[in-house]
Design a protein around this motif. Structure first.
Motif, mmCIF file in Angstrom:
data_model
loop_
_atom_site.group_PDB
_atom_site.id
_atom_site.type_symbol
_atom_site.label_atom_id
_atom_site.label_comp_id
_atom_site.label_asym_id
_atom_site.label_seq_id
_atom_site.Cartn_x
_atom_site.Cartn_y
_atom_site.Cartn_z
ATOM 1 N N ARG B 12 0.849 -1.207 0.000
ATOM 2 C CA ARG B 12 0.000 0.000 0.000
ATOM 3 C C ARG B 12 0.886 1.260 0.000
ATOM 4 N NH1 ARG B 12 -5.313 0.255 1.273
ATOM 5 N NH2 ARG B 12 -5.020 2.140 2.525
ATOM 6 N N PHE B 13 1.932 1.254 0.841
ATOM 7 C CA PHE B 13 2.844 2.402 0.846
ATOM 8 C C PHE B 13 3.480 2.585 -0.528
ATOM 9 C CE2 PHE B 13 2.990 2.707 5.533
ATOM 10 C CZ PHE B 13 2.951 4.080 5.636
ATOM 11 N N GLU B 14 3.891 1.496 -1.134
ATOM 12 C CA GLU B 14 4.597 1.628 -2.419
ATOM 13 C C GLU B 14 3.653 2.139 -3.514
ATOM 14 O OE1 GLU B 14 6.889 -1.884 -3.189
ATOM 15 O OE2 GLU B 14 8.284 -1.399 -1.586
ATOM 16 N N GLU B 30 10.248 9.421 4.082
ATOM 17 C CA GLU B 30 9.399 8.879 5.152
ATOM 18 C C GLU B 30 8.647 7.627 4.692
ATOM 19 O OE1 GLU B 30 10.848 10.358 7.594
ATOM 20 O OE2 GLU B 30 9.068 11.091 8.656
ATOM 21 N N GLY B 31 8.093 7.707 3.474
ATOM 22 C CA GLY B 31 7.356 6.557 2.954
ATOM 23 C C GLY B 31 8.261 5.361 2.743
ATOM 24 N N ALA B 32 9.478 5.616 2.277
ATOM 25 C CA ALA B 32 10.429 4.511 2.088
ATOM 26 C C ALA B 32 10.771 3.880 3.433
ATOM 27 C CB ALA B 32 11.696 5.025 1.407
ATOM 28 N N GLU B 101 16.292 16.282 -3.258
ATOM 29 C CA GLU B 101 15.740 15.446 -4.330
ATOM 30 C C GLU B 101 16.577 14.184 -4.524
ATOM 31 O OE1 GLU B 101 14.891 17.607 -7.880
ATOM 32 O OE2 GLU B 101 13.467 18.935 -6.858
ATOM 33 N N ALA B 102 17.900 14.340 -4.494
ATOM 34 C CA ALA B 102 18.778 13.165 -4.620
ATOM 35 C C ALA B 102 18.580 12.236 -3.424
ATOM 36 C CB ALA B 102 20.239 13.614 -4.726
ATOM 37 N N ALA B 103 18.381 12.813 -2.253
ATOM 38 C CA ALA B 103 18.163 11.994 -1.056
ATOM 39 C C ALA B 103 16.866 11.198 -1.185
ATOM 40 C CB ALA B 103 18.125 12.887 0.182
ATOM 41 N N GLY B 104 15.836 11.824 -1.742
ATOM 42 C CA GLY B 104 14.570 11.118 -1.939
ATOM 43 C C GLY B 104 14.734 9.946 -2.900
ATOM 44 N N ARG B 105 15.469 10.186 -3.975
ATOM 45 C CA ARG B 105 15.704 9.088 -4.940
ATOM 46 C C ARG B 105 16.526 7.985 -4.285
ATOM 47 N NH1 ARG B 105 16.228 13.597 -8.490
ATOM 48 N NH2 ARG B 105 18.503 13.573 -8.304
ATOM 49 N N ARG B 106 17.492 8.357 -3.469
ATOM 50 C CA ARG B 106 18.319 7.352 -2.778
ATOM 51 C C ARG B 106 17.448 6.517 -1.824
ATOM 52 N NH1 ARG B 106 22.077 3.674 -2.937
ATOM 53 N NH2 ARG B 106 23.131 3.349 -0.956
ATOM 54 N N ALA B 107 16.509 7.159 -1.155
ATOM 55 C CA ALA B 107 15.621 6.423 -0.237
ATOM 56 C C ALA B 107 14.833 5.363 -0.999
ATOM 57 C CB ALA B 107 14.674 7.396 0.471
ATOM 58 N N LEU B 108 14.357 5.711 -2.202
ATOM 59 C CA LEU B 108 13.601 4.731 -2.991
ATOM 60 C C LEU B 108 14.495 3.576 -3.446
ATOM 61 C CD1 LEU B 108 11.257 6.916 -5.246
ATOM 62 C CD2 LEU B 108 10.753 5.808 -3.060
ATOM 63 N N ALA B 109 15.740 3.891 -3.802
ATOM 64 C CA ALA B 109 16.674 2.824 -4.207
ATOM 65 C C ALA B 109 16.944 1.886 -3.033
ATOM 66 C CB ALA B 109 17.974 3.442 -4.716
ATOM 67 N N LEU B 110 17.082 2.453 -1.848
ATOM 68 C CA LEU B 110 17.317 1.618 -0.657
ATOM 69 C C LEU B 110 16.085 0.772 -0.349
ATOM 70 C CD1 LEU B 110 19.133 4.381 1.396
ATOM 71 C CD2 LEU B 110 20.183 2.211 0.675
ATOM 72 N N LEU B 111 14.905 1.345 -0.569
ATOM 73 C CA LEU B 111 13.673 0.568 -0.379
ATOM 74 C C LEU B 111 13.637 -0.612 -1.354
ATOM 75 C CD1 LEU B 111 10.821 0.038 0.707
ATOM 76 C CD2 LEU B 111 9.977 1.810 -0.861
ATOM 77 N N ASP B 112 14.033 -0.397 -2.600
ATOM 78 C CA ASP B 112 14.088 -1.503 -3.575
ATOM 79 C C ASP B 112 14.990 -2.617 -3.059
ATOM 80 O OD1 ASP B 112 12.394 -0.339 -5.389
ATOM 81 O OD2 ASP B 112 13.988 0.485 -6.649
ATOM 82 N N LEU B 113 16.157 -2.204 -2.564
ATOM 83 C CA LEU B 113 17.128 -3.185 -2.058
ATOM 84 C C LEU B 113 16.529 -3.984 -0.893
ATOM 85 C CD1 LEU B 113 20.867 -2.293 -1.468
ATOM 86 C CD2 LEU B 113 19.628 -3.686 0.181
ATOM 87 N N ILE B 114 15.858 -3.277 -0.003
ATOM 88 C CA ILE B 114 15.281 -3.939 1.183
ATOM 89 C C ILE B 114 14.149 -4.876 0.764
ATOM 90 C CG2 ILE B 114 13.946 -3.510 3.299
ATOM 91 C CD1 ILE B 114 15.690 -0.893 3.582
ATOM 92 N N ARG B 115 13.291 -4.419 -0.152
ATOM 93 C CA ARG B 115 12.193 -5.286 -0.607
ATOM 94 C C ARG B 115 12.737 -6.561 -1.248
ATOM 95 N NH1 ARG B 115 11.182 -3.404 -4.942
ATOM 96 N NH2 ARG B 115 10.124 -1.495 -4.300
ATOM 97 N N GLN B 116 13.710 -6.391 -2.145
ATOM 98 C CA GLN B 116 14.267 -7.560 -2.833
ATOM 99 C C GLN B 116 14.955 -8.502 -1.845
ATOM 100 O OE1 GLN B 116 16.728 -5.809 -5.903
ATOM 101 N NE2 GLN B 116 14.983 -4.732 -6.774
ATOM 102 N N GLY B 117 15.678 -7.929 -0.906
ATOM 103 C CA GLY B 117 16.368 -8.749 0.091
ATOM 104 C C GLY B 117 15.390 -9.494 0.988
ATOM 105 N N ALA B 118 14.328 -8.808 1.384
ATOM 106 C CA ALA B 118 13.340 -9.446 2.254
ATOM 107 C C ALA B 118 12.653 -10.597 1.536
ATOM 108 C CB ALA B 118 12.309 -8.409 2.710
ATOM 109 N N HIS B 119 12.313 -10.381 0.275
ATOM 110 C CA HIS B 119 11.667 -11.457 -0.493
ATOM 111 C C HIS B 119 12.622 -12.646 -0.664
ATOM 112 C CE1 HIS B 119 7.651 -10.256 -1.700
ATOM 113 N NE2 HIS B 119 8.091 -9.008 -1.807
ATOM 114 N N ALA B 120 13.860 -12.346 -1.002
ATOM 115 C CA ALA B 120 14.830 -13.437 -1.221
ATOM 116 C C ALA B 120 15.021 -14.254 0.053
ATOM 117 C CB ALA B 120 16.162 -12.854 -1.696
ATOM 118 N N LYS B 121 15.169 -13.572 1.171
ATOM 119 C CA LYS B 121 15.402 -14.290 2.428
ATOM 120 C C LYS B 121 14.155 -15.053 2.875
ATOM 121 C CE LYS B 121 19.667 -13.335 3.175
ATOM 122 N NZ LYS B 121 20.695 -14.414 3.205
ATOM 123 N N SER B 122 12.985 -14.502 2.584
ATOM 124 C CA SER B 122 11.762 -15.164 3.045
ATOM 125 C C SER B 122 11.523 -16.480 2.314
ATOM 126 C CB SER B 122 10.549 -14.247 2.856
ATOM 127 O OG SER B 122 10.217 -14.147 1.488
#
Lengths: 155, 125
Positions: B12-14, B30-32, B101-122
């Motif tokens: 929902r957040f994404e 914040e959303g990330a 703006e760059a910080a916001g884009r970086r937050a989204l990239a980190l969220l991608d990394l976390i989502r992918q990592g969480a799925h892989a580990k699960s």
């Protein structure tokens, strides 16, 4: 942060709130409404001379990032009350004008919904979204005279 | 909350984050952070590393033992990515540093990394 910086953030948050649906996007919407409302409150607290608008960023209650000796460096320190993180966090000991008490009450409505709906499973209903939208508008209305007086005086 | 409930909250957040642009860097950060916390709870509960009634919220609330256990099970990069999102907040959300703006884009990239990592580990990855 100073008053202008707070109001720039409010403008960005409110532009986003126009694109979000308060019900369908409630989790992000309520966080944005809380953030925008807290910036409005901070701006009004600075305008009323109740809190300091010095250049520092709150990290946790009563702890601030402050500019270090050289550009781009920062240190953490405690200091006089600057920006609040949330309404009542940290608590403000000074008596507040009636208008700011009203703004705080409105923000508490949003805060009460925030964590249970964002981090928990409290049911998100259209009625809750409508109540939070009304609370946000009330916060803005309550702070408007203080901000307009300050901005008018500055202009 | 169950893993499935955290999964749904993160999604929902994404969906809402997709409505944010570069100018909305505070909301992106914040959303990330919030979506990432649900992805981390999703995998922690899925792997029975934490019970459904004990949710991860901020890294500074973890004990040293909890942090070490989670890092060993998930790989330290997951919580390091979360730390990095948290570290953006004082400067770009509660503060007004240049480069939001760059910080916001970086937050989204980190969220991608976390989502992918969480799925892989699960799924045992």
């Amino acid at each position: 942060m100073n008053l202008a910086q707070h109001l720039e953030k409010v403008a960005r948050y409110e532009a986003l709130m126009e694109r979000l649906d308060a019900f369908r996007d409630f989790e992000l919407w309520v966080w944005v409404a809380m953030s925008s409302g807290t910036n409005v409150l901070n701006a009004a607290l600075h305008a009323a001379g109740i809190t300091s608008d010095r250049a520092c960023y709150p990290v946790r209650p009563n702890r601030y990032m402050v500019p270090g000796a050289s550009p781009g460096t920062w240190t953490q320190e405690e200091g006089p009350l600057g920006d609040v993180l949330h309404v009542d966090v940290p608590a403000i000991e000074a008596a507040l004008p009636t208008a700011l008490e009203r703004a705080c009450e409105a923000l508490r409505v949003i805060e009460d919904a925030r964590d249970p709906c964002v981090r928990g499973l409290r049911e998100i209903t259209p009625e809750l979204a409508t109540a939070c939208e009304a609370a946000y508008r009330d916060c803005i209305e309550a702070t408007k005279p203080i901000l307009e007086e300050r901005l008018g005086g500055a202009g | 909350m169950t893993p499935e409930q955290h999964h749904e909250k993160a999604e929902r957040f994404e969906r809402s984050l997709a409505l944010c642009g570069d100018a909305d860097h505070e909301a992106r950060i914040e959303g990330a952070m919030l979506a990432a916390s649900h992805w981390i709870n999703f995998v922690l509960h899925a792997l029975a590393l934490s019970p459904p009634d004990k949710d991860f919220q901020h890294p500074y609330f973890l004990t040293d033992d909890e942090r070490a256990t989670y890092d060993q099970a998930l790989g330290s990069e997951l919580l390091r990515a979360y730390d990095e999102i948290e570290d953006l907040r004082p400067f770009y959300v509660r503060g007004a540093d240049a480069g939001g703006e760059a910080a916001g884009r970086r937050a989204l990239a980190l969220l991608d990394l976390i989502r992918q990592g969480a799925h892989a580990k699960s799924t045992g990855g």
